[in-house]
Design an enzyme around this catalytic site. Structure first.
Site, PDB file in Angstrom:
ATOM      1  N   ASN A 131      -7.272   1.730  -4.299  1.00  0.00           N
ATOM      2  CA  ASN A 131      -7.512   2.609  -3.144  1.00  0.00           C
ATOM      3  C   ASN A 131      -8.385   3.783  -3.572  1.00  0.00           C
ATOM      4  O   ASN A 131      -9.332   4.166  -2.893  1.00  0.00           O
ATOM      5  CB  ASN A 131      -6.197   3.145  -2.575  1.00  0.00           C
ATOM      6  N   ASP A 132      -8.051   4.342  -4.719  1.00  0.00           N
ATOM      7  CA  ASP A 132      -8.852   5.463  -5.218  1.00  0.00           C
ATOM      8  C   ASP A 132     -10.070   4.990  -5.996  1.00  0.00           C
ATOM      9  O   ASP A 132     -11.130   5.590  -5.907  1.00  0.00           O
ATOM     10  CB  ASP A 132      -7.993   6.381  -6.091  1.00  0.00           C
ATOM     11  N   ARG A 191       5.899   6.313 -10.871  1.00  0.00           N
ATOM     12  CA  ARG A 191       4.670   7.094 -11.040  1.00  0.00           C
ATOM     13  C   ARG A 191       4.996   8.573 -10.842  1.00  0.00           C
ATOM     14  O   ARG A 191       5.665   8.943  -9.874  1.00  0.00           O
ATOM     15  CB  ARG A 191       3.630   6.664 -10.009  1.00  0.00           C
ATOM     16  N   HIS A 200       6.449  12.038   9.444  1.00  0.00           N
ATOM     17  CA  HIS A 200       7.868  11.695   9.514  1.00  0.00           C
ATOM     18  C   HIS A 200       8.133  10.523  10.452  1.00  0.00           C
ATOM     19  O   HIS A 200       8.937   9.656  10.161  1.00  0.00           O
ATOM     20  CB  HIS A 200       8.665  12.912   9.998  1.00  0.00           C
ATOM     21  N   CYS A 251      -2.273  -2.160  -8.247  1.00  0.00           N
ATOM     22  CA  CYS A 251      -1.297  -1.725  -7.231  1.00  0.00           C
ATOM     23  C   CYS A 251      -1.943  -1.108  -6.003  1.00  0.00           C
ATOM     24  O   CYS A 251      -1.256  -0.519  -5.169  1.00  0.00           O
ATOM     25  CB  CYS A 251      -0.269  -0.780  -7.837  1.00  0.00           C
ATOM     26  N   ARG A 257     -11.536   7.683   1.418  1.00  0.00           N
ATOM     27  CA  ARG A 257     -10.697   6.568   1.874  1.00  0.00           C
ATOM     28  C   ARG A 257     -10.055   6.822   3.232  1.00  0.00           C
ATOM     29  O   ARG A 257      -9.553   5.896   3.871  1.00  0.00           O
ATOM     30  CB  ARG A 257      -9.622   6.241   0.818  1.00  0.00           C
TER      31      ARG A 257
HETATM   32  C1  PEP Z   1      -4.379   3.604  -5.402  1.00  0.00           C
HETATM   33  O1  PEP Z   1      -5.088   4.608  -5.460  1.00  0.00           O
HETATM   34  O2  PEP Z   1      -4.848   2.453  -5.332  1.00  0.00           O
HETATM   35  C2  PEP Z   1      -2.922   3.711  -5.411  1.00  0.00           C
HETATM   36  C3  PEP Z   1      -2.164   2.655  -5.494  1.00  0.00           C
HETATM   37  O3  PEP Z   1      -2.366   4.942  -5.291  1.00  0.00           O
HETATM   38  P1  PEP Z   1      -2.281   5.790  -3.926  1.00  0.00           P
HETATM   39  O4  PEP Z   1      -2.632   4.870  -2.789  1.00  0.00           O
HETATM   40  O5  PEP Z   1      -0.895   6.307  -3.867  1.00  0.00           O
HETATM   41  O6  PEP Z   1      -3.311   6.855  -4.158  1.00  0.00           O
HETATM   42 MG    MG Z   2      -4.261   6.493  -6.051  1.00  0.00          MG
END
Ligand code: PEP
Ligand code: MG
Length: 582
Positions: free
Chosen positions: A456-457, A337, A194, A504, A467
């Site tokens: 990221n994933d 999403r 938060h 993204c 990560r």
């Molecule tokens: C990602 O995994 O790159 C992504 C944009 O989603 P999040 O970071 O919300 O998992």
């Molecule tokens: Mg992701």
């Protein structure tokens, strides 16, 4: 001579703050247990009820203020507190304790809440465990008032300071004197806590999760909060201080310089245009997106709406929030999403999972909680009436999962049609963030209207590197040849069927990656809104033909290190600067 220290934490809100430390310490209470006389009982009950009334009023006022300044989503964080002081059962139980056990009000109240605190503390669900801090926050407020002591507060700070604390509660942050808090540094908290969320919304640089900071910092120490790198520098020497001040100045100048790009397209010098969009978590961020010239929202992470709510938000509540974002951005597109809970974001599982990132996460949760999923899809579809909406599913691992999710969209449409509700027909896309999805992207392209690569994933699953684990962070590399190959093949597979491809993950905002992604043919980059101007500048300085050449060379390289070194060289030679800022 003061002790110089460099402490590493988690970057929670960007910016650089320099100021004197204000140690915000809230001593643990000593709550006295007193047995009161028969004659005192009703006076004690009255005192308790009066204090509850005052605290309720105070919290409602704060909520109003937060609503005015930060909007509905941030204000909702206070709803859990208000609900608690309005809780009839809790009030009745305390009153009964005062009457039956003849205990002083603060002790009776403390005993009533103790049960709740214990139950929350023992819960397996991290979301419920977090709620314990809300209960303790309310307890502190009520008890200190009953004892006639002022509750500790950041509302009356007299000068500009950097606040250093073990933890900051929602009410601490919400009551904070706006002009006087330059930055925040706390021992507890994660980047989605938060404090982090509110600090972001308030534009206050913050670093959380700084181990031992309250022991290490003395009141009046000079403290630098580097909200970009997650560093707190205590008593820097003149040279270090000067470097921070210069960096801060350079960032401000860069912001001003880049602001002229706001209205210009993300077009290369040889006339190729891409779209630069923003990632958001809250509707309040729409304003920033428009200020920096985002061409749309490429990723709206709706799970944050669920994380800050004390209960699952209803279809109506969701609809109102989605509509606010969609209307605010119209006619620009907004990619909503569906829920991505689980993994590092609080789970919905009743019991902890051994491998949450490989477990019940994202679309897997939605497909098993069909009612909840339908409500979300209905809310998104209804919001589509107010602008340009796209629906995107997270963590798709194969065709069947995508088709099943897509069928749910059809089901939601059918329901709405039967009810006579209005909606448009939004494109439906898949996040490509699991290697299996990237490898079958050519087949998924037959089913999906668009792709968005979640690096990221994708990086964590491809290289098998958590990560969020700093021990293995050195392996987390967007330029690993396996990752680059998956990105390239996804773009090719999408384009083979006329499916536009966006990216993204954080990589979209890494200036070093911009020419590579451009050269691979990426259609759209979606990132933290603040990063847009800089990426736009690089694109406008590049040509597509050079970028293609860079991508071709990079795809043939053998290691991430080679790629990085090569790109740094390119930067020095053709773009004239090396990025070290953010
Ligand atoms: C990602 O995994 O790159 C992504 C944009 O989603 P999040 O970071 O919300 O998992
Ligand atoms: Mg992701």
């Amino acid at each position: 001579m003061k002790n110089e220290l460099v402490l590493q934490g988690i970057a929670a809100s960007p910016g650089i703050a320099v100021g004197q430390a204000f140690l915000y310490e809230k001593e643990d209470f000593w709550i006295e247990e007193r047995t009161i006389s028969e004659g005192e009982v009703e006076r004690e009950v009255e005192k308790f009820l009066k204090v509850m009334e005052e605290v309720r009023g105070e919290l409602r006022e704060t909520r109003e203020r937060v609503l005015r300044e930060l909007g509905e989503e941030a204000a909702k964080i206070l709803d859990a507190h208000i609900a608690m002081v309005e809780d009839r059962a809790m009030i009745d139980e305390t009153v009964e304790r005062i009457r039956k056990e003849r205990k002083n009000a603060e002790f009776a109240f403390f005993r009533t809440l103790r049960k709740v605190v214990k139950a929350l503390k023992a819960s397996d669900d991290p979301y419920l465990r977090e709620r314990m801090y809300d209960v303790l926050d309310v307890q502190r407020r009520v008890v200190s008032r009953l004892m006639g002591e002022p509750s500790p507060s950041l509302a009356h700070l007299e000068s500009e300071v950097v606040v250093v604390a073990r933890d900051l509660t929602v009410s601490d942050t919400a009551h904070m004197h706006r002009g006087h808090v330059l930055g925040l540094a706390t021992e507890l908290g994660g980047s989605t806590s938060h404090v982090a969320i509110l600090a972001h919304a308030l534009n206050v640089p913050a670093v959380v999760g700084v181990k031992g900071i309250t022991e290490l910092v003395e009141p009046g120490d000079t403290v630098v909060v580097d909200g970009y790198r997650g560093v707190v520098h205590v008593n820097p020497d003149d040279e270090a201080l000067d470097t921070y001040l210069k960096r801060r100045q350079a960032l401000l100048e860069q912001e001003a310089r880049l602001s002229v790009l706001r209205e210009l397209p993300a077009e290369t010098a040889d006339g190729h245009t891409v779209s630069l969009e923003a990632n958001i978590e809250f509707p309040e961020e729409v304003r920033t997106c428009l200020e920096v010239g985002a061409e749309g929202i490429g990723l709206y992470r709706t799970e944050f709406l669920f994380l800050i709510h004390p209960h699952l938000p209803s279809e109506e509540e969701q609809f109102r929030v989605y509509r606010e974002v969609v209307e605010g951005m119209a006619p620009r597109p907004v990619v909503i999403r569906t829920l991505d809970l689980g993994g590092d974001k609080v789970g919905m599982s009743a019991s902890p999972e051994a491998n949450p990132f490989l477990g019940w996460r994202a679309i897997r949760v939605s497909l098993m909680r069909k009612e909840m999923f339908l409500e979300q899809l209905r809310a998104i579809l209804r919001a589509s009436e107010f602008g340009s909406v796209k629906i995107m599913f997270p963590m798709i691992s194969g065709i069947d999962e995508f088709s099943e999710a897509r069928e749910m969209v059809e089901k939601a449409k059918l329901q709405l049609r039967q009810e006579g509700a209005c909606f448009r027909d939004p494109p439906v896309g898949a996040m490509i963030e699991v290697p299996s999805a990237a490898l079958v992207a050519d087949r998924l392209a037959r089913e999906a209207d668009f792709f968005s690569i979640g690096t990221n994933d994708l990086i964590q699953y491809t290289i098998a590197v958590d990560r969020g684990n700093d021990k293995v962070a050195y392996l987390f590399d967007p330029f690993h040849p396996a990752v680059l190959r998956l990105i390239y093949e996804t773009i090719e597979a999408g384009h083979g069927r006329g499916v536009p491809v966006a990216l993204c993950g954080e990589m979209a905002s890494d200036p070093l990656a911009t020419p590579v992604l451009l050269g691979m043919g990426l259609d759209s980059f979606s990132m933290n809104p603040k990063a847009i101007p800089e990426v736009k500048e690089i694109i406008r300085k590049s040509t597509l033909s050079e970028a293609r050449e860079i991508a071709r060379k990079v795809l043939a390289m053998h290691s991430g290190r080679d790629v990085r070194e090569f790109l740094l060289g390119v930067y020095k030679e053709s773009l004239g600067f090396v990025k070290d800022m953010l």
